[in-house]
Design a protein around this motif. Structure first.
Motif: not given
Lengths: 252, 689
Positions: B591, B593-594, B606-607, B610-612, B615, B618-619
């Protein structure tokens, strides 16, 4: 003061989203941008923090030319401009607090933030912002377990973490029911009145725009169709903006 | 009427076309039939049928189990050529309760039939009849079943033996029966041992590939890389500074890393040293941060650069110390119960030791090029008008020279790598022509849908052909590509330097093409750096993925010898390519959006990842890693065929020795393990996605 000068955006597929748009927004104003879907509202907002690079024209904010900024300068500009989105744009699998803390990334050491380390000050701040939007107790639940209205409030808390001077809101209530829409708009109004944050918000519904805006800007096919007081939009102007077949829909 | 006929005639044409396509298809299929030697005669061949039946029968009766057996013996004597007097041949004594056999006749010529009868044998035993001539070389004759009364009767014929003479031959019967419970056979034990090796081989290959593929997947994701654009001037300067930074890093930071390793080998120093370094860095950073410099000023920037340089030194030093400590721990554990762990830690430490200078050089290269770019960036802004193009041309010449020098170095490694400089020349020439075309016609890059695009592409292709021909001749590439020899060692003198003519000419072409491109592009236009990285990464991953791990296995067996390590390396390399592609497709599917939201907060790239991004991925990453492990187990069962270790090596040996029952055990083990893993990974993936 935000100054938009002759802003034009042509996408790579040839679609012209914005044609020579110019206007000024004094500090502390609540501006609502209205227009049909595809009229260029989202593009306009995204050009202001350069999520989309404009093709032509300039955007001057507090004397800085945003359109000419390089990556590093852009980062410093962006962190003073909050943004909330129609789809909330939260990381659904992360906790609410993590999403809120993400708003602080522009201020944190890039290395430490990579391993999810934020200062105590930032954590306190995140909880305080959640308190302000009334969902402090949800801080440690996953973002996708929240209702739409709650998710948008997390979005607002995230934007508040930036200590913004300007808030861009891209159709913040288009995915919400009428009652929740008003509660989210009330939060924006509060930020405008209490914190003096300039707000640039795009909306679908004229009734909502009228209720909250100091000033309305209407776009049609990328052109500036109307710029003025909400009260000045009469039946004829309404048809100009939304087309001949449009019927007013009131949102309670 | 007309309205009706028009579609009909078209329909007829379409039908005709369909028939033609079908006929062509059948012809093509028939050709394939012949090429692949499909033959019913072979399948009907009598001897082949017998062999395949036997092989299958043995494969299908794997000797998984074994059982201990007891046996008893009974003998009888036989004479080849009956004695003249007609006396019976003297037979061994019969003891009470012991089994005995009777033969009839007790003398005769070769091919005579002898009836052998046994009495008092163990009930239901197997009776093996053997012929032992006077020289003692026993040969098996026949196997028969003893009945429930301990009695059997069978017939053998006198074998054709040379000699014979006066001495008697012995007919021996062994009665044999199982005792105790069945247990796993020796073969099974070996197979299990090898199977464990196979599973771990796959696990090692997968886990070693995952971190590398993880990093690569971001470079191979279009949605992330498309955003990475930089002004051309910045890109060129960063590129030119890379080798300088590499040299500086190797020279200055490398020794710090080596020192770290040395200190680490002495545990106390290895812990105290980095701790002091980190505390010192923290202190300096804190003191520096009190200076209260305004963001964006020169002082602020200088502080940031200084701190970054220090940080790199501290990190490399700490990394070295960790490696050294690993070696120390490994040495201490060597002779203890934890020797496996010791060996593991030691190897990791040695790996750090070996790679620390490369890491230092790489860190230096990245640091110098990013620092240099950010320093120069402010200055570049003031070049306007003609100066913009002049600076662009200068940078273009330098970058083009450097790029082609790198290509020439690669081409000097293997003859067919000589295609690489040619390819780069062709790409550069095409890009230059595109820029020239746009300059003279005023067409923009965005005019994709009009006639400009077609005309430009035609011209680009023409220039590509010309550039290829010219570069081929100029670099004498026939020598490399046709003759398969390395570039000639002839040298060209340029002032005090002496460079290989091949390299010099390559650099010359790079300079010219880079200069033209730099001139036309200027330093302010955006350069699609991200898409360049994306295309390069994708090309390398696709090329790697198209080479079967079995073939990679052959190369690695030559490098590290026969054994599972070669298999680990081969499967790892292939997994990197495969996982890199699978992962990057997941990144492309997230997505957006994030990402947008995190970017809007003023996060660095890089941030943002890591944040957008992380997460969200991962699955699927876990699911694909499981899937890859599953594939690697299958692959590792046959990687042994080329010497890559694991169960395949055993299987191949047994097949070559025609020991199909033993091979059957290996096949059975593979089937069980693969289907269990298949099921396990499928159910885990189901839960993850």
């Amino acid at each position: 003061m935000l100054k938009i000068e002759h802003l034009t955006k042509v996408y790579e597929n040839g679609v012209v989203a914005l044609r020579d748009i110019s206007f000024e927004v004094p500090d502390g104003q609540f501006v609502v941008v209205i227009g049909l879907s595809g009229s260029g509202k989202s593009t306009l907002l995204r050009c202001i923090n350069r999520l989309i690079d404009p093709t032509d024209g300039r955007i001057i904010w507090n004397g800085i030319d945003i359109t000419a900024a390089n990556d590093e300068e852009l980062r410093l500009i962006r962190r003073r401009i909050g943004m909330i989105f129609q789809q909330f744009n939260l990381v659904k699998r992360s906790k609410v607090i993590t999403n809120v803390l993400a708003g602080r990334l522009g201020y944190t050491n890039p290395m430490w933030s990579l391993v999810n380390r934020f200062s105590t000050h930032d954590r306190q701040m995140a909880l305080a912002k959640l308190e302000r939007v009334g969902i402090r107790e949800k801080a440690f639940t996953r973002a996708d377990e929240l209702s739409g209205g709650q998710q948008q409030r997390v979005g607002i808390a995230r934007a508040l973490m930036q200590d913004p001077e300007l808030m861009l809101a891209d159709e913040p209530v288009a995915s919400l029911d009428p009652a929740t829409s008003h509660s989210v708009m009330k939060y924006l109004e509060l930020l405008n009145k209490e914190d003096g944050i300039t707000i640039l918000c795009s909306l679908h519904f004229l009734s909502l725009a009228r209720a909250y805006a100091d000033r309305i800007i209407a776009l049609k096919d990328g052109l500036l169709e109307f710029d003025g007081d909400p009260a000045d939009i009469d039946e004829q102007r309404f048809k100009d903006i939304y087309g001949e077949d449009a019927v007013r829909v009131e949102i309670a | 009427m007309n309205n009706n006929q028009f579609p009909t005639s078209r329909g007829a044409l379409r039908k005709l076309l369909l028939v033609l396509v079908v006929v062509a298809g059948v012809l093509l299929y028939a050709y394939g039939w012949r090429v692949t030697d499909i033959s019913l005669d072979e399948t009907q061949d009598q001897t082949r049928q017998t062999s395949v039946t036997r092989a299958l029968r043995e494969l299908l009766s794997p000797n998984v189990f074994d059982q201990d057996r007891d046996s008893e013996f009974a003998d009888a004597y036989f004479a080849i050529g009956c004695p003249d007097d007609g006396e019976p041949i003297p037979q061994p004594e019969r003891a009470e309760g012991e089994p005995y056999i009777e033969i009839s006749p007790d003398c005769g010529e070769r091919d005579d039939a002898i009836t052998v009868t046994g009495h008092h044998f163990h009930t239901n035993a197997d009776a093996f009849v053997r012929w032992i001539p006077p020289n003692g070389q026993s040969r098996p004759m026949v196997r028969t079943d003893v009945d429930s009364g301990g009695y059997f009767q069978t017939t053998i014929s006198v074998p054709s033996l040379r000699g014979g003479g006066d001495e008697f031959h012995t007919i021996e019967v062994e009665g044999s029966w199982p005792v105790g419970l069945p247990h796993l056979s020796k073969t099974t034990e070996t197979v299990i041992e090898k199977m464990v090796e196979t599973i771990f081989l796959a696990l090692m290959a997968t886990t070693l590939a995952v971190p590398i593929a993880f990093v690569l997947s971001f470079f191979a994701a279009r949605n992330l890389m498309r955003q990475v654009r930089m002004p051309a001037g910045d890109v060129l300067i960063a590129f030119i500074l890379l080798p300088i930074g590499w040299a500086l890093g190797d020279l200055l930071v490398g020794p710090i890393g080596a020192l770290g390793v040395d200190w680490g080998k002495d545990l106390v120093l290895g812990i105290v040293g980095p701790a002091i370094a980190m505390v010192a860095y923290g202190g300096i950073a804190r003191v520096a941060s009190t200076a209260g410099l305004q963001e964006g000023t020169v002082g602020h920037r200088a502080r940031k650069i200084g701190l970054n340089v220090l940080l790199v030194a501290v990190i490399i030093f700490t990394l070295g110390a960790v490696g050294g400590i690993g070696i120390w721990i490994g040495d201490k554990l060597e002779d203890t119960l934890l020797s496996d762990l010791g060996n593991f830690v030691n190897t990791l430490g040695t790996l750090v030791d070996l790679s620390i200078s490369v890491a230092a050089a790489l860190a230096g290269a990245l640091l110098v090029s990013s620092v240099g770019t950010s320093l120069v960036r402010g200055g570049l802004r003031y070049f306007e008008g003609p100066a913009n193009h002049i600076v662009g041309a200068v940078l273009g010449v330098a970058s083009g020279t450097l790029l082609m020098a790198m290509m020439a170095v690669i081409a000097n490694q293997a003859a067919w790598f000589g295609l690489l400089p040619l390819l780069v020349v062709v790409i550069l020439a095409m890009q230059d022509l595109g820029l020239i075309y746009n300059r003279f016609t005023g067409a923009g890059h965005r005019d994709e849908a009009n006639t400009h695009a077609t005309l430009r592409l035609t011209l680009q292709v023409a220039v590509a052909v010309v550039a290829f021909y010219f570069a081929y001749r100029f670099l004498d590439s026939g020598r490399l590509i046709v003759d398969g020899r390395l570039p000639s060692a002839l040298k060209t003198e340029i002032g005090p330097f002496s460079v290989k003519t091949y390299t010099f000419r390559a650099m010359l072409m790079g300079a010219v093409l880079g200069g033209i491109g730099g001139w036309l592009l200027g330093i302010h236009r955006n350069f699609p750096l991200g898409m360049t990285v994306y295309n390069t990464t994708r090309t390398i991953l696709n090329a790697l993925r198209s080479i079967e791990p079995l073939i990679m296995g052959i190369v690695f067996v030559i490098w590290v010898g026969i054994g599972p390590f070669a298999g680990v390396l081969a499967l790892m390399l292939h997994s990197i390519a495969a996982l890199g592609k699978l992962y990057s497709e997941q990144v492309e599917n997230i997505d957006p959006g994030p990402i947008e939201a995190v970017q809007a907060t003023g996060a660095t790239r890089l941030q943002m990842i890591a944040y957008g991004v992380v997460p969200q991925i991962v699955p699927p990453y876990i699911a694909f890693t499981m899937y890859r492990w599953d594939i690697n187990v299958r692959m590792s069962t046959i990687i042994g065929f080329v010497g890559g270790g694991g169960i395949g090596f055993l299987l191949q040996q047994q097949i070559n020795l025609l020991r199909y029952r033993e091979a059957g055990v290996a096949v059975l083990a593979i089937a069980i393990v693969v289907s269990v893993l298949d099921f396990a990974s499928a159910s885990i993936r189901e839960r993850m996605i």
